[in-house]
Design a protein around this motif. Structure first.
Motif, PDB file in Angstrom:
ATOM      1  N   ALA A 564      47.275  53.805  38.550  1.00 45.38           N
ATOM      2  CA  ALA A 564      45.884  53.592  38.145  1.00 45.38           C
ATOM      3  C   ALA A 564      45.250  52.457  38.942  1.00 45.38           C
ATOM      4  N   ALA A 565      46.017  51.387  39.177  1.00 44.10           N
ATOM      5  CA  ALA A 565      45.497  50.280  39.985  1.00 44.10           C
ATOM      6  C   ALA A 565      45.138  50.764  41.381  1.00 44.10           C
ATOM      7  N   LEU A 566      46.000  51.586  41.947  1.00 47.33           N
ATOM      8  CA  LEU A 566      45.745  52.098  43.288  1.00 47.33           C
ATOM      9  C   LEU A 566      44.544  53.036  43.298  1.00 47.33           C
ATOM     10  N   ASP A 567      44.384  53.823  42.243  1.00 47.36           N
ATOM     11  CA  ASP A 567      43.238  54.729  42.168  1.00 47.36           C
ATOM     12  C   ASP A 567      41.923  53.961  42.097  1.00 47.36           C
ATOM     13  N   VAL A 568      41.875  52.894  41.311  1.00 49.64           N
ATOM     14  CA  VAL A 568      40.647  52.103  41.195  1.00 49.64           C
ATOM     15  C   VAL A 568      40.305  51.452  42.527  1.00 49.64           C
ATOM     16  N   GLY A 661      35.571  42.384  26.887  1.00 49.28           N
ATOM     17  CA  GLY A 661      36.796  42.255  27.667  1.00 49.28           C
ATOM     18  C   GLY A 661      36.488  42.190  29.143  1.00 49.28           C
ATOM     19  N   ASP A 662      37.513  41.901  29.917  1.00 52.57           N
ATOM     20  CA  ASP A 662      37.364  41.838  31.370  1.00 52.57           C
ATOM     21  C   ASP A 662      37.962  43.108  31.954  1.00 52.57           C
ATOM     22  N   PHE A 663      37.125  43.951  32.553  1.00 55.20           N
ATOM     23  CA  PHE A 663      37.584  45.225  33.075  1.00 55.20           C
ATOM     24  C   PHE A 663      36.822  45.561  34.354  1.00 55.20           C
ATOM     25  N   PRO A 664      37.384  46.455  35.188  1.00 57.62           N
ATOM     26  CA  PRO A 664      36.743  46.786  36.463  1.00 57.62           C
ATOM     27  C   PRO A 664      35.504  47.654  36.262  1.00 57.62           C
TER      28      PRO A 664
END
Length: 682
Positions: A564-568, A661-664
């Motif tokens: 998921a990190a790589l996808d974002v 919250g802190d989100f991308p």
């Protein structure tokens, strides 16, 4: 290992020693913890304690679900709502990074602010807290030979891990991990395995490739797998369903699994958790059966009704399945089956063909350099392994880039389920062996460990020698972030190169090798003890690598799994197309504070904002989990994963959402963070 309860100065903390998750509950005064029987909680838990208090404060502002004495839901309290209930017997679902229930006999008042949730009770109320980990592991091991009929019997036993044969098994908490398989000279199925009697059977020719394809479907249906001339589903009342009605067995099985699972998610809303579901609201008018009446039917009866629904009609509303696994039709792949089945992965059989390593490497690099902004089902070819490690290929579909691929060895899954428990803070080692990339080191130093609710221990190291790097990798740590140079000979150190293939044991759970050509070294890390990490297939540019490294660090810190990190990051940075996954892409290093991890996509529309949310599954929140975007105009739940929305929000509504919250956040194709965006400048 069971969750642990520990007292704090103002309450208690619940610790998952396997996943390293911590959940702090505040009672606003010291409490004495008394260990009690888990029977006091009407839902499955692994450990329980009793305390006396008159208030509970949760560290987040997630929804609280309230059930009465018979288990029926009486209230869903969202962050923007408040509820007051009279004195009675209640079980509160206050889950966070662990599944947590609180049993009380009291009146209750529940409300929240932008950061926390508050539960007020009667004075000196006895509260029983029960908890269980989301960590999944096989409960037992089956020994099997490579004979297809033995493999069929082993697969038939997978259904014993289902905790329910009702539509509720579409909830991940109602599906246990299938039993592990180890190869032997005869079939041994432990007596503890009791296959459910679902009245469903899958007939399949006795060929390993075809058996592999139907394995996740057989598990989810609790079906018995037997030899047959043609692939088909049969039930005890005579219903037959051809599993090659589409072009291939693979395509038909994929459609069948997705359709049955999706309709279970719809029908389960008639059960003990009648939450408003977006997908039900959309699909129900299309269905020719009554959802309420279907809920109480037997599984084989539900199956026949589900499969009478036109696939093309409901398919647009399915959650994103994302994961596909490619297995060779050989005995080497048998032991992978329990782990990929646990993810309900779509299994494809790799075509067996001979090709020189040089040709495959060239194709992989050419394919890897192709980028695009449209969705694609294309899966990148990875180079033939020069490491001698037996691997399978997995692929995560992406809505905005080419698919994310990984090479995964059996060791990755075995290390994940067998990892030893620890109660220390999350340990991260960042090593920079390249002076030109010190900027990345400085950036990630300000990213890892900044969350107040999670204890982190972050160490920064520079210009290590071979012996120093080897010592760092053998430490039992949660994450290893390397910045520097790697080639076919290993990690560049100040006095030479370290080839991880020479190491017997690696202690790092996960890793990010931000260096050129780190693919092979990543595979060796997994084989020697790690679970998964992010690597590169070929050369990368320093400036791009620094940006990618900083963004991935922040996403992992917020609880995103590797894939998921790589996808974002791929939504924002073209250089990130050159990164892939080695090992288990579901690996995380921290818990998410927002339920399932998500990225918010925003467009401006005159005075309002158009908001979409893309959610991702994790090991704790697998297929069938729910999410609810806490935007004021939304009052329904969505299935994880995939995109929900669009939602039309005012600037004030969006600002309140960002404060939760802190989100991308993706704005105009650029990656931002909710804590840093100025809405009036968009």
């Amino acid at each position: 290992m069971k969750p642990k309860f520990e007292p704090t100065d103002d309450g208690l903390e619940i610790i998952d020693p396997i996943e390293r998750h911590r959940y702090r509950l505040t009672t606003h005064e010291p409490v004495s913890l008394e260990t009690v029987s888990t029977d006091r909680i009407q839902f499955p838990v692994e450990a329980a304690v009793e305390v006396t208090a008159e208030m509970i404060t949760l560290p987040t502002n997630e929804s609280v679900y309230v059930r009465n004495g018979d288990g029926s839901m009486v209230a869903e309290v969202r962050p923007s709502k408040q509820v007051s209930l009279p004195e009675n017997e209640y079980t509160l679902d206050i889950s966070g990074p662990l599944k947590v229930y609180a049993y009380i006999e009291s009146s209750v008042y529940i409300y929240s602010d932008s950061e926390r949730t508050y539960i007020t009770l009667d004075e000196s109320t006895r509260i029983t807290f029960g908890a269980r980990s989301y960590h999944r592991r096989p409960a037992t091991t089956i020994t099997s030979t490579a004979e297809p009929t033995d493999v069929m019997k082993a697969i038939s036993a997978f259904g014993s891990a289902l905790k329910s044969t009702t539509p509720e098994r579409s909830y991940p908490t109602h599906r246990g991990h299938p039993a592990a398989i180890e190869m032997g000279d005869r079939l041994i199925i432990p007596e503890a395995i009791n296959q459910p009697k679902t009245g469903i059977q899958i007939e399949i020719p006795p060929e390993l490739g075809q058996i592999f394809v139907i394995t996740p479907l057989a598990y989810y249906l609790g079906a018995k797998v037997v030899p047959g001339k043609e692939p088909q589903l049969t039930t005890e009342d005579g219903f037959t369903y051809n599993l090659e009605r589409e072009d291939t067995l693979e395509e038909t099985v994929e459609q069948t699994l997705k359709q049955v699972f999706f309709l279970d998610c719809i029908v389960r809303t008639e059960g003990h958790t009648p939450l408003p579901l977006h997908e039900r609201q959309i699909v129900e008018p299309m269905l020719e059966f009554d959802i309420c009446s279907i809920y109480n039917k037997k599984l084989f009866e539900q199956l026949e009704i589900y499969l009478s629904v036109d696939f093309e009609r409901v398919e647009p509303y399915f959650p994103e399945w994302r994961l596909k696994t490619y297995l060779p039709p050989t005995p080497d792949a048998i032991e992978f089956l329990p782990y990929v089945t646990d993810d309900l992965a779509i299994i494809k059989v790799q075509k067996q063909r001979k090709k020189s390593a040089s040709v495959t490497q060239t194709e992989a690099i050419e394919d890897f350099l192709r980028t695009g902004n449209t969705r694609t089902s294309r899966t990148r070819k990875l180079p033939t392994d020069q490491t001698g490690i037996s691997t399978i290929q997995q692929s995560w579909s992406s809505a905005s880039s080419s698919n994310i691929t990984s090479k995964t060895s059996l060791s990755a899954f075995q290390h994940s389920v067998g990892r030893s428990p620890r109660e220390d803070p999350i340990e991260i080692e960042v090593v920079c062996n390249d002076t030109e990339m010190r900027e990345e080191l400085e950036t990630v130093n300000g990213v890892y460990g900044v969350r107040e609710e999670l204890p982190f221990d972050v160490s920064l190291r520079y210009d290590l020698e071979i012996s120093e790097l080897e010592k760092t990798l053998t430490k039992n740590i949660d994450f290893f972030h390397f910045i520097g140079h790697i080639d076919e000979d290993g990690f560049q150190c100040t006095d030479g190169k370290l080839d991880v293939a020479s190491m017997e044991k690696v202690g790092a759970k996960a890793f990010f090798l931000n260096a050129c050509q780190s693919y092979d070294q990543g595979l060796h890390l997994v084989e020697s003890g790690s679970i998964g990490g992010i690597v590169t297939l070929n050369d990368i540019v320093n400036s791009g690598a620094i940006k990618v490294g900083s963004e991935i660090a922040r996403l992992l810190n917020q609880g995103f799994p590797l894939y998921a990190a790589l996808d974002v990051v791929r939504k924002d940075n073209i250089i990130s197309q050159q990164y892939i996954i080695s090992g288990d892409g579901m690996t995380t290093i921290a818990q998410s504070e927002t339920g399932p991890p998500f990225v918010c996509l925003i467009d401006r529309e005159e005075d309002d904002f158009v908001v979409r949310m893309e959610t991702y599954t994790t090991t704790g929140l697998q297929k069938g989990s729910l999410c609810i975007p806490y935007l004021e105009e939304n009052d329904v739940h969505f299935l994880t994963s995939g995109e929900s929305g669009p939602f039309i929000s005012s600037e004030k509504q969006l600002s309140n959402f960002f404060e939760m919250g802190d989100f991308p956040v993706i704005v105009n194709g650029s990656l931002n963070w909710s804590s840093e965006i100025l809405l009036d400048e968009l």
